[in-house]
Design an enzyme around this catalytic site. Structure first.
Site, short mmCIF file in Angstrom:
data_model
loop_
_atom_site.label_atom_id
_atom_site.label_comp_id
_atom_site.label_asym_id
_atom_site.label_seq_id
_atom_site.Cartn_x
_atom_site.Cartn_y
_atom_site.Cartn_z
N GLU A 234 0.82 -1.21 0.00
CA GLU A 234 0.00 0.00 0.00
C GLU A 234 0.86 1.26 0.00
O GLU A 234 0.91 1.98 0.98
CB GLU A 234 -0.97 -0.02 1.19
CG GLU A 234 -0.40 -0.62 2.44
CD GLU A 234 -1.46 -0.91 3.49
OE1 GLU A 234 -2.56 -1.37 3.16
OE2 GLU A 234 -1.15 -0.68 4.67
N TYR B 156 8.08 18.81 10.37
CA TYR B 156 9.24 17.99 10.74
C TYR B 156 10.51 18.30 9.98
O TYR B 156 11.31 17.42 9.69
CB TYR B 156 8.95 16.48 10.72
CG TYR B 156 7.85 15.97 9.82
CD1 TYR B 156 6.69 15.45 10.39
CD2 TYR B 156 7.97 16.00 8.44
CE1 TYR B 156 5.68 14.96 9.59
CE2 TYR B 156 6.95 15.50 7.63
CZ TYR B 156 5.81 14.98 8.21
OH TYR B 156 4.82 14.49 7.42
N TYR C 82 1.18 14.32 0.80
CA TYR C 82 1.00 14.96 2.11
C TYR C 82 1.11 16.49 2.04
O TYR C 82 1.62 17.12 2.97
CB TYR C 82 1.99 14.35 3.14
CG TYR C 82 1.87 12.85 3.22
CD1 TYR C 82 0.75 12.27 3.82
CD2 TYR C 82 2.82 12.00 2.66
CE1 TYR C 82 0.60 10.88 3.87
CE2 TYR C 82 2.68 10.62 2.69
CZ TYR C 82 1.57 10.07 3.31
OH TYR C 82 1.42 8.70 3.35
N CYS D 95 0.82 33.60 9.71
CA CYS D 95 1.25 34.22 10.96
C CYS D 95 1.89 33.24 11.93
O CYS D 95 1.34 32.96 13.01
CB CYS D 95 0.07 34.92 11.61
SG CYS D 95 -0.53 36.24 10.56
N GLU D 96 3.03 32.72 11.54
CA GLU D 96 3.85 31.86 12.39
C GLU D 96 5.29 32.07 11.94
O GLU D 96 5.56 32.00 10.74
CB GLU D 96 3.52 30.37 12.14
CG GLU D 96 2.26 29.85 12.77
CD GLU D 96 2.40 29.57 14.25
OE1 GLU D 96 3.52 29.37 14.73
OE2 GLU D 96 1.35 29.58 14.93
C1 LIG Z 1 0.75 5.96 5.69
C2 LIG Z 1 0.51 4.54 5.44
C3 LIG Z 1 0.78 4.00 4.18
C4 LIG Z 1 1.42 4.80 3.07
O1 LIG Z 1 2.69 5.24 3.45
P1 LIG Z 1 3.65 5.98 2.39
O2 LIG Z 1 4.85 6.32 3.20
O3 LIG Z 1 2.93 7.19 1.91
O4 LIG Z 1 3.93 5.01 1.30
C5 LIG Z 1 0.46 2.68 3.96
N1 LIG Z 1 -0.10 1.92 4.92
C6 LIG Z 1 -0.38 2.40 6.15
C7 LIG Z 1 -1.01 1.53 7.13
C8 LIG Z 1 -0.09 3.72 6.44
O5 LIG Z 1 -0.35 4.19 7.66
#
Ligand SMILES: *Cc1c(COP(=O)(O)O)cnc(C)c1O
Length: 431
Positions: free
Chosen positions: A290, A334, A390, A361-362
């Site tokens: 994923e 970060y 993101y 304003c930061e």
């Molecule tokens: C955030 C997340 C992803 C995707 O992460 P990437 O760093 O964007 O590839 C996949 N699985 C889970 C459970 C996540 O929390």
């Protein structure tokens, strides 16, 4: 600035993405503007498919919506044969609104509400990633009420966490996500799932971190999990049909970041899975992934108009742009590092270092620190690369900033897939 995908610099020194010049995009759609190289998103999906298909494993690759989602992106993922991960009712709604096949959607989350579970059951979502012991009973009861079986994975924390180049063996049970292998909670949850009449347990899931280079951490986690699954199989007869290794593949934000090609990572992981299952006498499960960032991160750009330039002699030079932490939070959040360039003056030699600041304003509202640039002029166009993941999804309305438009480019065409928010949008639903 290193250029990804279709981005190039014209002989006139102008940044061009997908065959459309950055000044033209800014002129037509305004700034700040998110621009996506559609061809590069597609190519990233295809790299996953090509490599996994070549591995000979049964696999499924699902895009993690949280990195960036909108209707057009969801449709693109469907066209590229990706599954889709969602972590909230809103992400699920977006996926369904785009007509995405619910059977190919996976619902994640450490605190899925009953309303979200009902929304998923109504839609016929294909897989639930169970994240806690109390969710087992809740999901089972609801699936029973719907007269169905919920296909599910158990999210485990293998005691390995990875961040960029390193991984650490944590052994720590301190995570809001998943159930711990070492303290026995994962086993308790899995046994409860096997006993639950309305759950169809496909296997297990883990996700050890994000922006990871290399596969040491993933392979260490795989090893622990396969060992655990082998023990469980002896005791319970349960055989995992699916092993989901999450996302987290690193991207190159700057030229200094090492490159670790997806192809290499996937080949190593597939090899480790084959070897590990053999060692433990387990049948080969399906490999599910994923990825989020690695699919969309390098394909995204943000364009801003340069405003105030402030040079503090002996201290620092600031160039301020017409957006900031409302559309770009990762630097403030970060300390993420980005490359910047003047998109209308790409061939001009750098003259000084400038810190690119937003207009919010930061004091921490910074996009990039101490970057070599030609002296910026009011009205120049500033481009930030690798903002595809993101950014839009983490954007806010701080200072009542309307969210920027999103434009997909490719083949010399640009289409606005998310309209810029209007002033009226800012007060919609208010009285
Ligand atoms: C955030 C997340 C992803 C995707 O992460 P990437 O760093 O964007 O590839 C996949 N699985 C889970 C459970 C996540 O929390």
């Amino acid at each position: 600035m290193h250029l990804n995908g279709t981005a190039r610099v014209t002989p006139q020194g102008v940044l061009d993405i997908g065959g459309v010049s950055a000044p033209e995009l800014a002129g037509r759609f305004g700034t700040p503007l998110y621009v996506y190289d559609e061809g590069l998103i597609r190519e990233q999906c295809r790299r996953f498919h090509r490599t996994l298909a070549a591995s000979g494993l049964d696999y499924q690759v699902s895009y993690a919506s949280k990195a960036f989602t909108c209707l057009a992106l969801v449709r693109l993922m469907a066209a590229e044969h990706m599954g889709l991960d969602v972590v909230s009712g809103g992400e699920l709604y977006t996926a369904l609104s785009a007509g995405f096949d619910p059977a190919r959607i996976h619902l994640h989350g450490n605190n899925k509400t009953v309303a979200e579970l009902r929304q998923a059951l109504d839609a016929g979502v294909g897989c639930y990633v169970v994240d806690s012991l109390d969710e087992v009973a809740r999901l089972n009861a609801l699936a029973g009420e719907y007269g169905t079986w919920a296909r599910c994975l158990l999210r485990v924390t293998p005691g390995v966490s990875a961040h960029t180049h390193d991984f650490i063996q944590t052994g720590a049970a301190d995570s809001k996500f998943g159930l711990n292998l070492a303290n026995g909670q994962a086993e308790t949850a899995l046994r409860a799932m096997l006993d639950a009449p309305h759950l169809d347990v496909l296997g297990v899931h883990f996700h050890i971190g994000s922006q990871i280079f290399g596969t040491d951490g993933t392979r260490a986690a795989l090893d622990r999990i396969l060992n655990w699954l082998a023990g469980l199989r002896e005791q319970t007869g349960f055989t995992a049909r699916v092993l989901n290794i999450g996302g987290g593949f690193g991207i190159r934000y700057t030229a200094a970041d090492q490159s670790y090609p997806i192809e290499d990572a996937l080949t190593e992981i597939a090899g480790a899975l084959r070897a590990g299952t053999q060692t433990h006498g387990l049948p080969l499960p399906q490999l599910w992934l994923e990825p989020g960032r690695s699919v969309v991160g390098e394909a995204g750009w943000t364009l801003y108009e340069v405003g105030t330039v402030k040079e503090i002699p002996g201290v620092r030079n600031y160039v301020s742009v017409d957006g900031g932490m409302s559309d770009h939070i990762r630097t403030a959040l970060y300390g993420a590092n980005y490359e910047v360039a003047l998109a209308n003056r790409m061939n001009d030699a750098p003259q000084a270092e400038y810190t690119v600041a937003g207009k919010l304003c930061e004091s921490g509202d910074v996009i990039a620190r101490d970057k070599p640039l030609p002296h910026p002029q009011r009205g120049d166009l500033l481009a930030v690369s690798c903002t595809g993941a993101y950014h839009f999804s983490m954007s806010s309305r701080y200072n009542q900033m309307p969210r920027p438009a999103v434009v997909f480019v490719g083949g010399g065409e640009a289409r606005e897939v998310v309209r810029r928010e209007s002033w009226a949008d800012l007060v919609r639903g208010q009285e």
